[in-house]
Scaffold this motif. Structure first.
Motif, PDB file in Angstrom:
ATOM      1  N   ALA A  16      44.225  39.908  53.846  1.00 35.92           N
ATOM      2  CA  ALA A  16      42.805  39.923  54.208  1.00 35.92           C
ATOM      3  C   ALA A  16      42.172  41.282  53.970  1.00 35.92           C
ATOM      4  O   ALA A  16      40.980  41.379  53.679  1.00 35.92           O
ATOM      5  N   ASP A  17      42.963  42.348  54.100  1.00 33.13           N
ATOM      6  CA  ASP A  17      42.420  43.699  53.948  1.00 33.13           C
ATOM      7  C   ASP A  17      42.787  44.325  52.603  1.00 33.13           C
ATOM      8  O   ASP A  17      42.844  45.542  52.473  1.00 33.13           O
ATOM      9  N   LEU A  18      43.030  43.485  51.584  1.00 36.07           N
ATOM     10  CA  LEU A  18      43.442  44.010  50.277  1.00 36.07           C
ATOM     11  C   LEU A  18      42.292  44.785  49.643  1.00 36.07           C
ATOM     12  O   LEU A  18      41.227  44.211  49.359  1.00 36.07           O
ATOM     13  N   PRO A  19      42.449  46.100  49.404  1.00 34.79           N
ATOM     14  CA  PRO A  19      41.367  46.868  48.776  1.00 34.79           C
ATOM     15  C   PRO A  19      41.132  46.418  47.338  1.00 34.79           C
ATOM     16  O   PRO A  19      42.048  45.946  46.646  1.00 34.79           O
ATOM     17  N   ALA A  20      39.896  46.557  46.894  1.00 28.64           N
ATOM     18  CA  ALA A  20      39.556  46.163  45.522  1.00 28.64           C
ATOM     19  C   ALA A  20      40.357  46.966  44.508  1.00 28.64           C
ATOM     20  O   ALA A  20      40.745  46.445  43.456  1.00 28.64           O
ATOM     21  N   ALA A  21      40.627  48.241  44.824  1.00 31.48           N
ATOM     22  CA  ALA A  21      41.386  49.080  43.888  1.00 31.48           C
ATOM     23  C   ALA A  21      42.809  48.553  43.719  1.00 31.48           C
ATOM     24  O   ALA A  21      43.358  48.576  42.612  1.00 31.48           O
ATOM     25  N   VAL A 161      24.565  32.034  50.338  1.00 32.25           N
ATOM     26  CA  VAL A 161      24.435  31.978  48.872  1.00 32.25           C
ATOM     27  C   VAL A 161      25.637  32.574  48.161  1.00 32.25           C
ATOM     28  O   VAL A 161      25.649  32.650  46.929  1.00 32.25           O
ATOM     29  N   GLY A 162      26.638  32.986  48.900  1.00 36.27           N
ATOM     30  CA  GLY A 162      27.850  33.495  48.257  1.00 36.27           C
ATOM     31  C   GLY A 162      27.846  34.979  47.990  1.00 36.27           C
ATOM     32  O   GLY A 162      28.683  35.463  47.214  1.00 36.27           O
ATOM     33  N   LEU A 163      26.969  35.700  48.629  1.00 32.98           N
ATOM     34  CA  LEU A 163      26.937  37.154  48.431  1.00 32.98           C
ATOM     35  C   LEU A 163      27.863  37.888  49.399  1.00 32.98           C
ATOM     36  O   LEU A 163      27.753  39.103  49.548  1.00 32.98           O
ATOM     37  N   ASP A 164      28.752  37.155  50.074  1.00 28.96           N
ATOM     38  CA  ASP A 164      29.750  37.792  50.935  1.00 28.96           C
ATOM     39  C   ASP A 164      31.113  37.798  50.272  1.00 28.96           C
ATOM     40  O   ASP A 164      32.133  38.029  50.915  1.00 28.96           O
ATOM     41  N   ASP A 165      31.156  37.562  48.972  1.00 23.40           N
ATOM     42  CA  ASP A 165      32.409  37.413  48.245  1.00 23.40           C
ATOM     43  C   ASP A 165      32.649  38.615  47.331  1.00 23.40           C
ATOM     44  O   ASP A 165      31.778  39.480  47.176  1.00 23.40           O
ATOM     45  N   VAL A 166      33.839  38.656  46.752  1.00 20.93           N
ATOM     46  CA  VAL A 166      34.193  39.659  45.750  1.00 20.93           C
ATOM     47  C   VAL A 166      34.447  38.928  44.444  1.00 20.93           C
ATOM     48  O   VAL A 166      35.171  37.920  44.418  1.00 20.93           O
ATOM     49  N   VAL A 167      33.842  39.405  43.366  1.00 19.36           N
ATOM     50  CA  VAL A 167      33.958  38.759  42.060  1.00 19.36           C
ATOM     51  C   VAL A 167      34.782  39.643  41.136  1.00 19.36           C
ATOM     52  O   VAL A 167      34.513  40.848  41.000  1.00 19.36           O
ATOM     53  N   VAL A 168      35.785  39.041  40.518  1.00 22.43           N
ATOM     54  CA  VAL A 168      36.650  39.738  39.574  1.00 22.43           C
ATOM     55  C   VAL A 168      36.318  39.236  38.170  1.00 22.43           C
ATOM     56  O   VAL A 168      36.288  38.021  37.934  1.00 22.43           O
ATOM     57  N   GLU A 169      36.073  40.158  37.260  1.00 20.45           N
ATOM     58  CA  GLU A 169      35.842  39.795  35.854  1.00 20.45           C
ATOM     59  C   GLU A 169      36.945  40.414  35.019  1.00 20.45           C
ATOM     60  O   GLU A 169      37.147  41.629  35.045  1.00 20.45           O
ATOM     61  N   VAL A 170      37.667  39.563  34.289  1.00 18.68           N
ATOM     62  CA  VAL A 170      38.799  40.029  33.485  1.00 18.68           C
ATOM     63  C   VAL A 170      38.584  39.619  32.038  1.00 18.68           C
ATOM     64  O   VAL A 170      37.899  38.639  31.733  1.00 18.68           O
ATOM     65  N   GLU A 171      39.178  40.393  31.143  1.00 17.90           N
ATOM     66  CA  GLU A 171      39.165  40.090  29.710  1.00 17.90           C
ATOM     67  C   GLU A 171      40.548  39.564  29.348  1.00 17.90           C
ATOM     68  O   GLU A 171      41.546  40.285  29.475  1.00 17.90           O
ATOM     69  N   ILE A 172      40.618  38.329  28.910  1.00 15.48           N
ATOM     70  CA  ILE A 172      41.891  37.670  28.627  1.00 15.48           C
ATOM     71  C   ILE A 172      42.199  37.783  27.146  1.00 15.48           C
ATOM     72  O   ILE A 172      41.377  37.425  26.300  1.00 15.48           O
ATOM     73  N   THR A 173      43.368  38.292  26.817  1.00 17.41           N
ATOM     74  CA  THR A 173      43.784  38.414  25.419  1.00 17.41           C
ATOM     75  C   THR A 173      44.102  37.032  24.849  1.00 17.41           C
ATOM     76  O   THR A 173      44.425  36.096  25.592  1.00 17.41           O
ATOM     77  N   PRO A 174      44.026  36.863  23.519  1.00 19.27           N
ATOM     78  CA  PRO A 174      44.205  35.533  22.921  1.00 19.27           C
ATOM     79  C   PRO A 174      45.552  34.884  23.213  1.00 19.27           C
ATOM     80  O   PRO A 174      45.651  33.658  23.159  1.00 19.27           O
ATOM     81  N   ASP A 175      46.587  35.664  23.508  1.00 24.09           N
ATOM     82  CA  ASP A 175      47.899  35.072  23.724  1.00 24.09           C
ATOM     83  C   ASP A 175      48.095  34.589  25.160  1.00 24.09           C
ATOM     84  O   ASP A 175      49.144  34.020  25.472  1.00 24.09           O
ATOM     85  N   ARG A 176      47.141  34.801  26.029  1.00 24.39           N
ATOM     86  CA  ARG A 176      47.298  34.417  27.431  1.00 24.39           C
ATOM     87  C   ARG A 176      46.205  33.438  27.847  1.00 24.39           C
ATOM     88  O   ARG A 176      45.460  33.661  28.801  1.00 24.39           O
TER      89      ARG A 176
END
Length: 848
Positions: A16-21, A161-176
């Motif tokens: 629950a307390d996992l830092p974003a870093a 409206v969902g502004l209490d969340d954390v959003v992760v954006e990742v770039e996925i390589t073609p092999d994954r």
């Protein structure tokens, strides 16, 4: 790929307390590039509350509709009185609950909200749209909260409206490709953080029934090796997508369309299985999955009529194609506002086919992006069960008991992995148990045994003469694991790249640069030291270039190789001379205001091999034979490496010190001499003589010879060529075939004499047709070993010398290695040199 942390928490137990870093570092350690991690709560500051619209006054007299609203925001404004807000949106009515930001708040992008007078009314705050809150791209109307929203006026709107969340954006390589889903990212994080993972792809799903959900025929089981479908009848066509689903789609960057379509997109994001929803009432007859006929057409959901090729896959009914398979559905069978019967389809398509189709039609849909990277073939029934459950839960209807599943998926090929291979490859001591454990985390089925040169694997231990090996069957969701190297990468990745030592390998002994490489570098350095600037030109030229350069009809440089797929149809040929592209660069720089230019290029030219036909057609299903390789090599054009220079303007600038000197043919010839000198070719092997060779001026052109063989030309370009190319008069050029130059001889170390030289000048009168280089060669031959150097320093012609005669003045340097020369010795050597020139060319001393 954008996903909210709350969605990930459904499938793994994140602290629950996992830092974003720490979350970012866990993904990076797994080899997943993190674009951003955003705490949505911090994107909007100030009071963002739920408001209820009490009444609306329509304001008139303005260019666009304006509404003056009174909104109940509870006690959030400190008074409890209705908030007065001016708004231009028209998609809400009195009684609706909306999202309001009060004065003092700041929206994403630093947009501060205050109280102001506008359209003749005081406005205190803003009623927000999804785009203004950074939740999506929809700016057509403000957010109207569902009727069942439990929040009351004045409550914090962020959780709503969902502004209490954390959003992760990742770039996925073609092999994954498996990571283009919540399922895939959750599995990866479970590996990294060591927390339990609940795989939604293993959810129970009923199998195929004897009676299919809809009649379907798959005619190409290579392009489509699995096709599943199920029907839901009698849904409520007015049912809305639930807010939580719409919110998750918005965070992922997917626009909400309708409940059935939103469900297919939601399942695709959740499981990684692209799906399609057909309106069953708009399908005529059985469905057929096949390759398209060349020229066949289908109108896709984006409204574009697309002409198909024989490689495309389509889903057809009796009317023709109703879907561009695996890429985008068709208009004629799409779900519409009146749809009550929905046929869900989930299939497994050939990644190569999908990738080529998407590029051919420039249609890079989210589905195509996943298919070309590889999708789990075990998912279709699970995905359909999930979609059917969501649709019946939110739109009613009855799920058909009939399930179609045409399954032609073959088993995965086992991969044999020596158990010590990961350690040998990366220098980390992985125990066999650790390797097995990590591969099983990935989902592989691992069997350990012993390979005894073809014998059956044993069990435990490694007996002498055997190698401990693992037989690994990769999971269905990892189509990228096909070789031992892939498995090694997984072991290293999951164990931690930070454990791999950073050790620079010992460079193997080598022989350094080849003599051809050293020569090219020496030539480039020599020209650069003389003020030439290197350029790199495209090797493509127009078919009209040969005419512009004035090349004769039988000139071999007219025969050029045509590129099969040129970058430009205006330049479809490969160059046979460096001068065309180089002069183009010269012209471009002149057009940009430069006037004094000296450019050079070292590059390949291309000459077609005579008497060869087209290259053989070779497929990708096998390795070409030696004969096919030889036939293909025979078609490859000859590619000698040339060096060329072009110059125009002043080679020596004018100034207070005196007049400048314009570049001319002599500078181009000197550039050729410099190239040959840099190539370590002795002067006695080099000859320069007059010649006629297009595109040079016939009276100001020299050919460069080495050992009597012509290797290049230099001089002033022909006036007609300069006019055709719109270049300045007197523009000069040199081009030389570097590959035609012989290897430089082994030069002995020079003997350095400490005795003084004897300097003697001679001026010889000869016929003007005699090349100065040949006169110089005669002087060298006649002077003997005492001659240390000779240099032409003056050319003179006058009436006194006679018509057709000219004077060539040379500076001769004599020196002996072991003594000081006497005057008599120096004069005798000079006389011998002059005598040889007189004997060969009739030369006479000027003034004698």
């Amino acid at each position: 790929m954008r996903v909210s942390v709350s969605w990930l928490r459904e499938y793994l137990d994140l602290p629950a307390d996992l830092p974003a870093a720490d979350l970012e570092q866990a993904l990076v350690d797994l080899g997943i590039e993190v674009e951003s991690i955003v705490d949505l709560r911090s994107t909007v500051t100030g009071a963002l509350v739920v408001g209820e619209v009490l009444d609306i006054e329509e304001l008139t007299g303005f260019k666009k509709p304006i509404r003056f609203c009174r909104v109940d925001v509870g006690a959030a404004n400190g008074t409890g009185e209705p908030q007065e807000i001016v708004c231009g949106a028209r998609n809400f009515a009195p009684g609706d609950r909306v999202v309001v930001i009060l004065p003092g708040g700041v929206l994403p992008g630093g947009f501060a909200i205050g109280a102001r007078k506008t359209y003749g009314r005081n406005s205190h705050g803003m009623i927000c749209s999804a785009k203004e809150l950074g939740l999506g791209d929809d700016h057509s109307g403000i957010i109207v909260l569902p009727e069942d929203t439990p929040a009351k006026p004045g409550d914090d709107a962020r959780p709503v409206v969902g502004l209490d969340d954390v959003v992760v954006e990742v770039e996925i390589t073609p092999d994954r490709g498996y990571a283009l889903s919540v399922r895939g990212i959750a599995r990866e994080l479970a590996h990294a953080l060591g927390v339990p993972f609940r795989d939604p792809g293993l959810a129970p799903a009923p199998g195929a029934t004897a009676e299919p959900a809809y009649p379907v025929e798959v005619r190409d089981t290579v392009g489509c090796d699995r096709f599943a479908a199920r029907m839901v009848r009698g849904i409520d066509p007015t049912a809305q997508t639930p807010g939580w689903m719409r919110q998750r789609l918005t965070v992922a960057g997917v626009r909400s369309i309708s409940l059935p379509v939103d469900i297919t997109n939601y399942v695709m994001l959740e499981l990684g299985q692209p799906m399609h929803a057909f309106d069953a009432a708009r399908i005529t007859g059985p469905l057929v999955v096949r390759r398209a006929a060349a020229g066949e057409k289908v109108t896709t959901l984006d409204g574009v009529a697309r002409t198909l090729t024989a490689e495309d896959m389509v889903i057809c009914d009796d009317t023709g194609p109703v879907s561009l398979a695996a890429v985008m559905g068709g208009e004629t069978s799409e779900v519409v506002a009146s749809t009550t019967d929905v046929l869900f389809e989930a299939a497994h398509w050939d990644p190569v086919m999908v990738g080529r189709t998407a590029r051919r039609h420039k249609l890079f849909s989210e589905a195509a992006k996943r298919w070309e990277r590889g999708v789990d073939p075990a998912l279709p029934l699970v995905a359909i069960e999930r979609a059917v459950g969501l649709l019946t839960a939110h739109a009613g209807g009855t799920a058909g008991a009939e399930i179609l599943d045409l399954d032609h998926v073959g088993p995965r090929t086992p991969v044999t992995l020596p158990v010590d291979l990961p350690g040998r490859r990366v220098g980390v001591a992985y125990s066999p148990e650790r390797v097995v454990s990590l591969l099983e985390q990935v989902g592989c089925h691992v069997t350990r045994g012993v390979d005894r040169l073809g014998e059956d694997p044993g069990t435990a231990g490694v007996p002498a003469g055997g190698a401990d090996v693992l037989t690994v069957v990769p999971p269905s969701w990892r189509p990228d694991l096909t070789d031992p190297a892939d498995l090694v990468e997984e072991v290293v990745r999951l164990d931690g790249y930070d454990r791999v030592p950073s050790v620079l390998p010992t460079a193997p002994p080598g022989r350094g640069l080849t003599w051809q490489q050293r020569r090219r570098r020496a030539v480039a350095r020599s020209l650069a030291e003389r003020g030439y600037v290197e350029v790199l030109a495209h090797p493509f030229v127009a078919g009209s270039l040969a005419d512009l350069l004035g090349l004769p009809a039988d000139d071999p440089r007219r025969a050029a190789v045509r590129v099969a797929n040129p970058l430009s149809e205006e330049e479809p040929l490969l160059r046979t001379t460096l001068l065309g592209p180089l002069l183009g660069i010269l012209k471009r720089n002149l057009g940009r205001g430069h006037r004094d230019l000296a450019l050079y290029e070292i590059g390949a030219v291309f000459h077609p091999c005579p008497g060869v036909g087209a290259p053989p057609a070779m497929g990708v299903d096998r390795r070409p034979t030696d004969a096919e390789f030889a036939a293909a090599d025979a078609v490859v054009p000859d590619q000698p490496r040339h060096v060329a220079v072009v110059l125009t303007g002043d080679v020596e600038p004018a100034g207070w010190w005196g007049a400048g000197r314009p570049a001319g043919w002599a500078d181009a010839v000197e550039a050729g001499r410099a190239v040959l000198a840099a190539a370590d070719l002795p002067a006695d092997r080099v000859e320069v003589r007059a010649a006629e060779h297009a595109p040079w001026h016939p009276g100001r052109c020299a050919e460069l010879l080495v050992d009597g063989v012509v290797v290049g030309h230099a001089g002033e370009l022909h006036p007609a060529v300069l006019a055709a190319l719109e270049l300045p008069k007197r523009t000069s050029a040199m081009e030389l075939d570097l590959d035609a130059l012989p290897a430089a001889p082994v030069a002995p170390a020079p003997t350095i004499s400490g005795f003084p030289p004897a300097l003697i000048d001679v001026a010889l009168v000869v016929d003007e047709r005699v090349p100065a280089a040949q006169v110089q060669q005669a002087l060298v031959e006649g002077a003997g070993e005492l001659l240390e150097g000779v240099r032409l320093f003056d050319v003179y012609a006058s009436e006194q010398l006679g018509a057709g005669r000219r004077s060539l003045a040379y500076k001769l340097t004599f020196r002996a290695p072991d003594r000081t020369l006497t005057v008599e010795e120096a004069v005798a050597a000079r006389d011998a040199a002059v005598a040889r020139a007189a004997e060969r060319f009739g030369a006479t001393l000027r003034g004698a």
